[in-house]
Design a protein around this motif. Structure first.
Motif, PDB file in Angstrom:
ATOM      1  N   UNK A  66       6.770 -42.160  21.988  1.00 18.12           N
ATOM      2  CA  UNK A  66       8.073 -42.405  21.396  1.00 18.12           C
ATOM      3  C   UNK A  66       9.192 -42.258  22.425  1.00 18.12           C
ATOM      4  N   UNK A  67       8.979 -41.429  23.442  1.00 12.73           N
ATOM      5  CA  UNK A  67       9.983 -41.240  24.495  1.00 12.73           C
ATOM      6  C   UNK A  67       9.258 -40.744  25.749  1.00 12.73           C
ATOM      7  N   UNK A  68      10.023 -40.410  26.775  1.00  6.91           N
ATOM      8  CA  UNK A  68       9.420 -39.992  28.039  1.00  6.91           C
ATOM      9  C   UNK A  68       8.712 -38.651  27.910  1.00  6.91           C
ATOM     10  N   UNK A  69       9.166 -37.796  27.002  1.00  4.33           N
ATOM     11  CA  UNK A  69       8.494 -36.520  26.804  1.00  4.33           C
ATOM     12  C   UNK A  69       7.053 -36.718  26.346  1.00  4.33           C
ATOM     13  N   UNK A  70       6.845 -37.740  25.536  1.00  2.00           N
ATOM     14  CA  UNK A  70       5.480 -38.056  25.098  1.00  2.00           C
ATOM     15  C   UNK A  70       4.735 -38.827  26.174  1.00  2.00           C
ATOM     16  N   UNK A  71       5.391 -39.814  26.767  1.00  2.00           N
ATOM     17  CA  UNK A  71       4.731 -40.670  27.754  1.00  2.00           C
ATOM     18  C   UNK A  71       4.318 -39.894  28.992  1.00  2.00           C
ATOM     19  N   UNK A  72       5.020 -38.814  29.296  1.00  2.00           N
ATOM     20  CA  UNK A  72       4.721 -38.054  30.500  1.00  2.00           C
ATOM     21  C   UNK A  72       3.518 -37.141  30.378  1.00  2.00           C
ATOM     22  N   UNK A  73       2.906 -37.098  29.208  1.00  2.00           N
ATOM     23  CA  UNK A  73       1.739 -36.238  28.973  1.00  2.00           C
ATOM     24  C   UNK A  73       0.486 -37.098  28.987  1.00  2.00           C
ATOM     25  N   UNK A  74      -0.507 -36.673  29.761  1.00  2.00           N
ATOM     26  CA  UNK A  74      -1.711 -37.490  29.941  1.00  2.00           C
ATOM     27  C   UNK A  74      -2.566 -37.552  28.681  1.00  2.00           C
ATOM     28  N   UNK A  75      -2.641 -36.463  27.937  1.00  2.00           N
ATOM     29  CA  UNK A  75      -3.583 -36.427  26.821  1.00  2.00           C
ATOM     30  C   UNK A  75      -2.992 -35.685  25.628  1.00  2.00           C
ATOM     31  N   UNK A  94      -8.230 -29.726  25.355  1.00  2.00           N
ATOM     32  CA  UNK A  94      -7.919 -30.894  24.526  1.00  2.00           C
ATOM     33  C   UNK A  94      -9.169 -31.602  24.009  1.00  2.00           C
ATOM     34  N   UNK A  95     -10.166 -31.803  24.856  1.00  2.00           N
ATOM     35  CA  UNK A  95     -11.372 -32.512  24.420  1.00  2.00           C
ATOM     36  C   UNK A  95     -12.065 -31.764  23.293  1.00  2.00           C
ATOM     37  N   UNK A  96     -12.180 -30.440  23.442  1.00  2.00           N
ATOM     38  CA  UNK A  96     -12.822 -29.642  22.394  1.00  2.00           C
ATOM     39  C   UNK A  96     -12.004 -29.668  21.099  1.00  2.00           C
ATOM     40  N   UNK A  97     -10.673 -29.615  21.240  1.00  2.00           N
ATOM     41  CA  UNK A  97      -9.810 -29.675  20.056  1.00  2.00           C
ATOM     42  C   UNK A  97      -9.990 -30.993  19.313  1.00  2.00           C
ATOM     43  N   UNK A  98     -10.003 -32.103  20.045  1.00  2.00           N
ATOM     44  CA  UNK A  98     -10.160 -33.405  19.409  1.00  2.00           C
ATOM     45  C   UNK A  98     -11.517 -33.518  18.735  1.00  2.00           C
ATOM     46  N   UNK A  99     -12.575 -33.000  19.385  1.00  2.00           N
ATOM     47  CA  UNK A  99     -13.893 -33.025  18.747  1.00  2.00           C
ATOM     48  C   UNK A  99     -13.887 -32.223  17.458  1.00  2.00           C
TER      49      UNK A  99
END
Length: 288
Positions: A66-75, A94-99
């Protein structure tokens, strides 16, 4: 928490509200929070507490920069909530959280499976059947109604194609998943389910395929070798099969191993006699 509700994750994290009531929040920023995930809800604890029932989530996955704050995060993982809200969630693992999040939606639910739909490049006559699904960090596990147990390693998904097919009387989006079986043979397993399951399966399968997808620039001979191996040609028969000498094939093998296209199972050691070896052999022959 009810007896049927289980906690899957409880950790520090961050959230960003990208859309509120259908309108994008242009100045949205990340907020530190505690994330509690159960089989029933997500709870975000910051200055206040927000509870998001899982059955109010209409879509999961994809980026929403939605903005640069979001776009600047890889995952991060995106969730779309009834009432036209969109939130982005991050956790230290992050991977474990998404799983864990995907597990909350699909674990122990029933999907439709056709296995193997293709084996060794040959179309099979497998019927569609119901299967109970379980997701782990390493694999998608399927317990089929005929007693088969199918494991699709998430690191072993070669390709994922989609198709529209009639399954159990309904038109459904089907995922055609290429992977290997326990014998190392290339197989295709077809999967589908209800709309919510399909959404989660797409994220899991595409993420697995991305792990293995490389931007490869293979020569015609390298492509020929890959296809030959995929079709079951023995590595020892490849020089004659592609009309190349052994040294060239071994150089290509080294390159394909570096690209993680193939892996070494067993190395054959090439040897020759030393002077001491020749002496030992002569003594043995003299004793016979």
């Amino acid at each position: 928490m009810s007896e049927d509700e289980r906690k899957l994750m409880d950790d520090r994290g961050q959230f960003l509200q990208a859309v509120r009531g259908g309108r994008e929040v242009q100045d949205a920023d990340w907020t530190q929070c505690r994330i509690v995930l159960t089989t029933v809800r997500i709870v975000l604890v910051a200055e206040g507490k927000r509870t998001i029932p899982l059955d109010s989530i209409t879509d999961v996955g994809g980026r929403y920069d939605v903005n640069q704050n979001a776009a600047g995060v890889a995952s991060y993982v995106t969730i779309h909530v009834e009432g036209e809200d969109v939130l982005l969630l991050r956790a230290p693992e992050q991977d474990e959280f998404e799983t864990d999040l995907y597990r909350a939606f699909v674990d122990n639910t029933i999907v439709y499976v056709q296995h193997p739909a293709v084996k060794g490049g040959v179309v099979q006559n497998a019927d569609w059947q119901r299967a109970k699904i379980k997701l782990t960090d390493e694999a998608l596990q399927l317990a089929l109604s005929d007693g088969q147990y199918v494991t699709i390693d998430r690191d072993d998904i070669g390709d994922v194609e989609t198709d529209e097919q009639t399954v159990d009387g309904s038109e459904r989006r089907v995922f055609e998943v290429e992977h290997t079986d326990e014998e190392g043979t290339s197989v295709e397993t077809n999967l589908t389910g209800e709309e919510e399951q399909v959404t989660i399966l797409e994220e899991v399968l595409q993420e697995g395929a991305e792990r293995n997808r490389a931007n490869l620039d293979l020569s015609p001979v390298e492509q020929q070798i890959v296809m030959a191996l995929h079709s079951g040609v023995s590595p020892f028969d490849l020089p004659e099969f592609v009309d190349s000498d052994v040294e060239e094939i071994e150089e290509i093998f080294d390159r394909l191993i570096e690209l993680d296209v193939i892996e070494t199972i067993r190395e054959r050691t090439e040897v020759e006699m030393t002077s001491r070896g020749r002496q030992v052999a002569s003594e043995e022959m003299g004793n016979q």
